[in-house]
Design an enzyme around this catalytic site. Sequence first.
Site, PDB file in Angstrom:
ATOM      1  N   ASP A 109       0.862  -1.188   0.000  1.00  0.00           N
ATOM      2  CA  ASP A 109       0.000   0.000   0.000  1.00  0.00           C
ATOM      3  C   ASP A 109       0.896   1.235   0.000  1.00  0.00           C
ATOM      4  O   ASP A 109       1.783   1.372   0.854  1.00  0.00           O
ATOM      5  CB  ASP A 109      -0.912   0.007   1.221  1.00  0.00           C
ATOM      6  CG  ASP A 109      -1.989   1.072   1.113  1.00  0.00           C
ATOM      7  OD1 ASP A 109      -3.087   0.741   0.628  1.00  0.00           O
ATOM      8  OD2 ASP A 109      -1.717   2.223   1.504  1.00  0.00           O
ATOM      9  N   ILE A 110       0.681   2.132  -0.990  1.00  0.00           N
ATOM     10  CA  ILE A 110       1.486   3.359  -1.058  1.00  0.00           C
ATOM     11  C   ILE A 110       1.120   4.252   0.125  1.00  0.00           C
ATOM     12  O   ILE A 110      -0.065   4.555   0.360  1.00  0.00           O
ATOM     13  CB  ILE A 110       1.255   4.088  -2.385  1.00  0.00           C
ATOM     14  CG1 ILE A 110       1.692   3.198  -3.562  1.00  0.00           C
ATOM     15  CG2 ILE A 110       2.021   5.409  -2.421  1.00  0.00           C
ATOM     16  CD1 ILE A 110       1.430   3.787  -4.918  1.00  0.00           C
ATOM     17  N   GLU A 126      -4.625   2.366  -4.383  1.00  0.00           N
ATOM     18  CA  GLU A 126      -3.166   2.410  -4.245  1.00  0.00           C
ATOM     19  C   GLU A 126      -2.622   1.119  -3.641  1.00  0.00           C
ATOM     20  O   GLU A 126      -1.489   1.069  -3.165  1.00  0.00           O
ATOM     21  CB  GLU A 126      -2.753   3.608  -3.383  1.00  0.00           C
ATOM     22  CG  GLU A 126      -3.099   3.515  -1.905  1.00  0.00           C
ATOM     23  CD  GLU A 126      -4.532   3.964  -1.585  1.00  0.00           C
ATOM     24  OE1 GLU A 126      -4.797   4.249  -0.407  1.00  0.00           O
ATOM     25  OE2 GLU A 126      -5.361   4.037  -2.508  1.00  0.00           O
TER      26      GLU A 126
END
Length: 365
Positions: free
Chosen positions: A244-245, A287
């Site tokens: 996950d960004i 994301e």
Amino acid sequence: MTLLRHLAVLLIGNDPGLRRMLQYWGATCILYVACIVLLLAQVAEGMTDPVAAHRLIGYGGCGAVCFYLLIRASGRIGLRPDQLAVSQAVFSLVCSMVAYAISGPLRTAMLVMTVVVIVFCMFAARPRQTLLLAVVALAGMGGTMFWLQATDPAHFPPVTEAITFGYLAGALLSTSVLSVEMSKLRSRLKQRRIELSEALDTIRVLATVDDLTSLVNRRHMHEVLAAEERRQPEGRGSCIALLDIDFFKRVNDQYGHAAGDAVLRSFSTTARSCLRANDVLARWGGEEFLLLLPDATLDDARMVLERMAERVHTMPVPGVEKRRISFSAGLAARGASEPFADAISRADKALYQAKEAGRDRIVLA
């Protein structure tokens, strides 16, 4: 069976194009055989000179063998299918002219064979070549009729030959026009087939690839995971990571959604460059990304993710130069006979722990 297969390869080869040309040749040979049988029947009934008939049969047989050899060697000597078709048609037209001259009262039946020759060419020759063949056929048959009525008007009355030539001209010209129209139709069908194939390829890509990141999409990743479960039903030797960004919403709020899309594209390109040959990275949603590492231990998988994190930290992102990009990851090894859904669930919990611990880190499940 193997001997027969080897013999078939020796006679007709393996190339589909060559086999198609030999099929046309075979159809022509069947027509030749039928004409030979009929010609011999004419000889038996006293309608045709036997010497002339046997010479024509020998000429046709030698020609058929020669054309088989030419077709079989066409790849080596550079003969195109249309060139072979036109050459074979000219040869057949000569046979038709000779047969017309020696067939006596049945000579008009040979005109049907002349039209059949042109029809055969419709499937291999180009439209201009077919038109040219029709002109050659008219000129050749017309010259034959003129010579016959001039040298033997009793058996070949001039008026009869002229009217016969008129019927032949109408049939050949009509056939040529139909050939041109069929060629146009084939071209349109071929173009539509190409367009349909391209459209199917596009649909296939859209069904399996995320259009923003060019990574495998979630739907196709489920298929990849199912295939991996079938490949390794015992469930050992594979790892799953959820990535996950970090603070992606802040990127969108501060720099705009275009910048957010640029981050996703840059992340995908950079992350993919760190993967091993068999690793599969998919956009799981927003994301969030899912990484499958087949035939990998936790240490192997962790090394891949650490290498990925280092490159992501330094990757350039247009419009977001002042912000350092990072990601959090939860990593899980698939247990014995464990469904991937359970391994993903454990990786998701580890990802949550990574976020709770301050982000920009990898947590093992």
